[in-house]
Design a protein around this motif. Structure first.
Motif, PDB file in Angstrom:
ATOM      1  N   PHE A 229      87.277  49.340  -1.167  1.00 31.35           N
ATOM      2  CA  PHE A 229      87.757  50.879  -1.002  1.00 31.35           C
ATOM      3  C   PHE A 229      86.539  51.609  -1.900  1.00 31.35           C
ATOM      4  O   PHE A 229      86.717  51.249  -3.034  1.00 31.35           O
ATOM      5  CB  PHE A 229      89.083  51.083  -1.557  1.00 31.35           C
ATOM      6  N   GLN A 230      85.698  52.205  -1.374  1.00 32.65           N
ATOM      7  CA  GLN A 230      84.404  52.784  -2.161  1.00 32.65           C
ATOM      8  C   GLN A 230      84.619  54.279  -1.736  1.00 32.65           C
ATOM      9  O   GLN A 230      84.945  54.709  -0.863  1.00 32.65           O
ATOM     10  CB  GLN A 230      83.093  52.042  -1.555  1.00 32.65           C
ATOM     11  N   TYR A 231      83.814  54.952  -2.712  1.00 30.78           N
ATOM     12  CA  TYR A 231      83.592  56.674  -2.656  1.00 30.78           C
ATOM     13  C   TYR A 231      82.727  56.714  -1.291  1.00 30.78           C
ATOM     14  O   TYR A 231      81.679  56.030  -1.201  1.00 30.78           O
ATOM     15  CB  TYR A 231      82.990  56.855  -3.677  1.00 30.78           C
ATOM     16  N   GLY A 232      83.215  57.701  -0.603  1.00 29.74           N
ATOM     17  CA  GLY A 232      82.496  58.208   0.612  1.00 29.74           C
ATOM     18  C   GLY A 232      82.993  57.459   1.836  1.00 29.74           C
ATOM     19  O   GLY A 232      82.671  57.888   2.984  1.00 29.74           O
ATOM     20  N   MET A 233      83.949  56.266   1.819  1.00 28.68           N
ATOM     21  CA  MET A 233      84.261  55.633   3.111  1.00 28.68           C
ATOM     22  C   MET A 233      85.200  56.469   3.914  1.00 28.68           C
ATOM     23  O   MET A 233      86.026  57.234   3.147  1.00 28.68           O
ATOM     24  CB  MET A 233      84.869  54.557   2.614  1.00 28.68           C
TER      25      MET A 233
ATOM     26  N   ILE B  39      80.108  54.874   5.503  1.00 28.19           N
ATOM     27  CA  ILE B  39      79.907  55.972   4.719  1.00 28.19           C
ATOM     28  C   ILE B  39      78.888  56.966   5.880  1.00 28.19           C
ATOM     29  O   ILE B  39      77.877  56.431   5.989  1.00 28.19           O
ATOM     30  CB  ILE B  39      79.344  55.665   3.433  1.00 28.19           C
ATOM     31  N   PRO B  40      79.577  58.184   5.967  1.00 30.71           N
ATOM     32  CA  PRO B  40      78.793  58.994   6.537  1.00 30.71           C
ATOM     33  C   PRO B  40      77.385  59.409   6.069  1.00 30.71           C
ATOM     34  O   PRO B  40      77.367  59.400   4.923  1.00 30.71           O
ATOM     35  CB  PRO B  40      79.688  60.348   6.926  1.00 30.71           C
ATOM     36  N   GLU B  41      76.548  59.543   7.144  1.00 29.48           N
ATOM     37  CA  GLU B  41      74.891  59.771   6.752  1.00 29.48           C
ATOM     38  C   GLU B  41      75.112  61.441   5.575  1.00 29.48           C
ATOM     39  O   GLU B  41      74.330  61.160   4.655  1.00 29.48           O
ATOM     40  CB  GLU B  41      74.174  60.265   7.808  1.00 29.48           C
ATOM     41  N   ILE B  42      75.803  62.244   6.070  1.00 31.52           N
ATOM     42  CA  ILE B  42      75.906  63.257   5.142  1.00 31.52           C
ATOM     43  C   ILE B  42      76.201  63.018   3.548  1.00 31.52           C
ATOM     44  O   ILE B  42      75.526  63.539   2.744  1.00 31.52           O
ATOM     45  CB  ILE B  42      76.930  64.435   5.629  1.00 31.52           C
ATOM     46  N   ILE B  43      77.205  62.181   3.531  1.00 30.42           N
ATOM     47  CA  ILE B  43      77.658  61.729   2.315  1.00 30.42           C
ATOM     48  C   ILE B  43      76.776  60.753   1.579  1.00 30.42           C
ATOM     49  O   ILE B  43      76.373  61.045   0.581  1.00 30.42           O
ATOM     50  CB  ILE B  43      79.286  61.306   2.124  1.00 30.42           C
TER      51      ILE B  43
END
Length: 91
Positions: free
Chosen positions: A7-11, A62-66
């Motif tokens: 579970f990572q930031y941005g997922m 993780i989305p490109e924007i993030i």
């Protein structure tokens, strides 16, 4: 038990239980038993939704924007979150 490193930031993550079942969120924080989720509309960065790990289904992306915000050191905003979710939903 769940491995916290998955579970990572941005997922992105779907809610599997509760009144928000099926909603798509972005993970902004994790701890031992919980993740903190935002969607940029109802749940914003300054007031994330606290949800147990077993009640979400992560999307290993993780989305490109993030990613761009993280790489450039720019702070992720609610607008970035909304845009990321909208783009993913259209795919």
């Amino acid at each position: 038990m769940y491995q916290l490193e998955t579970f990572q930031y941005g997922m992105l993550a779907y809610s599997k239980a509760g009144h928000d079942k099926g909603n798509l969120y972005v993970i902004i924080k994790t701890d031992y038993e919980y993740v903190y989720l935002v969607d940029g509309i109802r749940k914003k960065i300054n007031n994330p939704k606290k949800k147990k790990l077993k009640h979400i289904q992560i999307i290993n992306d993780i989305p490109e924007i993030i990613k761009e915000c993280m790489c450039s050191g720019k702070k992720v905003t609610d607008e970035d979150i909304k845009r990321s979710i909208k783009i993913f939903s259209k795919q």
